[in-house]
Motif scaffolding. Sequence first.
Motif, PDB file in Angstrom:
ATOM      1  N   GLN A 183       0.833  -1.205   0.000  1.00  0.00           N
ATOM      2  CA  GLN A 183       0.000   0.000   0.000  1.00  0.00           C
ATOM      3  C   GLN A 183       0.866   1.252   0.000  1.00  0.00           C
ATOM      4  O   GLN A 183       0.555   2.229  -0.685  1.00  0.00           O
ATOM      5  N   PHE A 184       1.952   1.235   0.756  1.00  0.00           N
ATOM      6  CA  PHE A 184       2.836   2.395   0.823  1.00  0.00           C
ATOM      7  C   PHE A 184       3.528   2.640  -0.510  1.00  0.00           C
ATOM      8  O   PHE A 184       3.795   3.787  -0.880  1.00  0.00           O
ATOM      9  N   ARG A 185       3.826   1.573  -1.232  1.00  0.00           N
ATOM     10  CA  ARG A 185       4.518   1.746  -2.508  1.00  0.00           C
ATOM     11  C   ARG A 185       3.615   2.366  -3.562  1.00  0.00           C
ATOM     12  O   ARG A 185       4.093   2.933  -4.538  1.00  0.00           O
ATOM     13  N   ARG A 186       2.299   2.263  -3.356  1.00  0.00           N
ATOM     14  CA  ARG A 186       1.363   2.884  -4.298  1.00  0.00           C
ATOM     15  C   ARG A 186       1.061   4.335  -3.948  1.00  0.00           C
ATOM     16  O   ARG A 186       0.477   5.057  -4.744  1.00  0.00           O
ATOM     17  N   LYS A 187       1.472   4.741  -2.751  1.00  0.00           N
ATOM     18  CA  LYS A 187       1.239   6.109  -2.312  1.00  0.00           C
ATOM     19  C   LYS A 187       2.511   6.664  -1.691  1.00  0.00           C
ATOM     20  O   LYS A 187       3.365   5.916  -1.223  1.00  0.00           O
ATOM     21  N   LYS A 188       2.608   7.982  -1.635  1.00  0.00           N
ATOM     22  CA  LYS A 188       3.758   8.598  -1.013  1.00  0.00           C
ATOM     23  C   LYS A 188       3.618   8.529   0.506  1.00  0.00           C
ATOM     24  O   LYS A 188       2.604   8.927   1.067  1.00  0.00           O
ATOM     25  N   ALA A 189       4.655   7.990   1.178  1.00  0.00           N
ATOM     26  CA  ALA A 189       4.615   7.884   2.629  1.00  0.00           C
ATOM     27  C   ALA A 189       4.748   9.268   3.266  1.00  0.00           C
ATOM     28  O   ALA A 189       5.534  10.103   2.819  1.00  0.00           O
ATOM     29  N   GLU A 190       3.971   9.517   4.304  1.00  0.00           N
ATOM     30  CA  GLU A 190       3.963  10.812   4.964  1.00  0.00           C
ATOM     31  C   GLU A 190       4.889  10.876   6.179  1.00  0.00           C
ATOM     32  O   GLU A 190       5.172  11.959   6.683  1.00  0.00           O
ATOM     33  N   GLY A 191       5.342   9.727   6.684  1.00  0.00           N
ATOM     34  CA  GLY A 191       6.154   9.738   7.900  1.00  0.00           C
ATOM     35  C   GLY A 191       5.353  10.162   9.112  1.00  0.00           C
ATOM     36  O   GLY A 191       5.853  10.810  10.022  1.00  0.00           O
ATOM     37  N   ARG A 192       4.079   9.758   9.145  1.00  0.00           N
ATOM     38  CA  ARG A 192       3.168  10.207  10.197  1.00  0.00           C
ATOM     39  C   ARG A 192       2.596   9.011  10.945  1.00  0.00           C
ATOM     40  O   ARG A 192       2.366   7.953  10.353  1.00  0.00           O
ATOM     41  N   MET A 193       2.364   9.178  12.253  1.00  0.00           N
ATOM     42  CA  MET A 193       1.731   8.151  13.067  1.00  0.00           C
ATOM     43  C   MET A 193       0.537   8.777  13.780  1.00  0.00           C
ATOM     44  O   MET A 193       0.657   9.843  14.385  1.00  0.00           O
ATOM     45  N   ILE A 194      -0.605   8.091  13.698  1.00  0.00           N
ATOM     46  CA  ILE A 194      -1.828   8.565  14.342  1.00  0.00           C
ATOM     47  C   ILE A 194      -2.232   7.530  15.386  1.00  0.00           C
ATOM     48  O   ILE A 194      -2.439   6.358  15.063  1.00  0.00           O
TER      49      ILE A 194
END
Length: 313
Positions: A183-194
Motif C-alpha cells: 500500500q505504501f509503494r502505491r502512495k507517497k509515505a507521509e512519515g506520520r503516526m496517528i
Amino acid sequence: MINDRLYQALQIRYVKLHFKIMFLDDEILPVNKVSALRGGMGEMLLRANCIRDRQCSVCDFEEECVVRRTMYSKFKQKPDYVKEGGESIGYVLECENYHTHFAKGDLLEFQLLLFGSTIVYLNLFLQAFYALGLQGIGAGNAKFQVLSVTNTKKKELLSGGSIYMQNYIVQHVGDYVCYRLEQFRRKKAEGRMIFKTPLTLKYRGEFLQEFEMNALTESVKRRISMMQCYEGIQTDFLDEIPARVPKILCQEHRFVKVKRYSSRQGDFMFLKGIEGSIQTDGFSEELLCILLAGELIHIGKNTSFGFGRYQVR
C-alpha cells in the motif's frame, strides 16, 4: 519486498475476527466499549469454566485452566522483564465506536485478535460473547445478539448459529507487513503516526506525557520481542534495527482517562494514556516494517483493553 530475516522474525501467528452485534433494547453504554467487552468476556469464561470458586492462587487445576490459557496465556520462553501475573498477550480487543446512546436494533462492530496458541480457543471466545449477549454489558446490562463473525476477507465464520471453520484462516504478522508495504509503494509515505487509542508507555522510569520517538521505537521492538517469546521464535535480528531514529517535526497530544470496573478488585479504576499524532522526517524501510507490525499487535500497557493502537501514514 520485506527483508527475509525480518520476515522470518515476524512469523507470529494471528487471526483477526470482526464481530457484528445488534442491541435488543434501547441502551446507554460507556464511551470506551473495550473495557466492558473485555470484562464481560472474562466473566463469561469464568462462569462457564471455573470449578474452584475463582481461588486461582490455591487452585490445583491451574495448569489445565482454559480461562488462564485464554485470558493470561503463558510464554513459551518467558522474558526476564515480564512480571509474574503480567501475561496477557494472547489477544487484543478493538472497538472505536464511541457513541453512548443505542436504540433497539442498532449495530455495534468490534474486532478480536488472537495470537499464537490462543488461536485454538476460538470456540471458547465465541461461547463467551454469545453468553455475554444474554447477560448484557455495561451498567444497564445491555443485551445483544451476535449477528455475524467474519475474517479479514469478510468471509463468515459464524452465521445463523453455524460455524464455518474453513474460513478460520491463520495468518502471520510478516504477511500483514508485506500487505501494508505494498500500500505504501502505491502512495507517497507521509512519515506520520496517528494514535487511534490511548498509549500508556513508561520510558526511563516515567510515563510519557508526550510522544517520544525513541520510546515508541523501543516499545514496538519490545512488543514484537514479547510476541516472539510467546511463539517460541528465536532471533536477535531486531537488535540490529533501526540504526537511525527519525526526528519528530511536530506533534499533537492529549491526556486521556478511561474509567473501568475491575471485578478482581471490586472497584472502579482509571486507565490513563495519551492520544494524538506525530509528524516525523521519514522512516527507513526496516523501521517502517516494524512500525507496521506494531499497528497489528498494539504497543505499551493495557493492550488487551485496546490501548496502544496506531496507524502509520
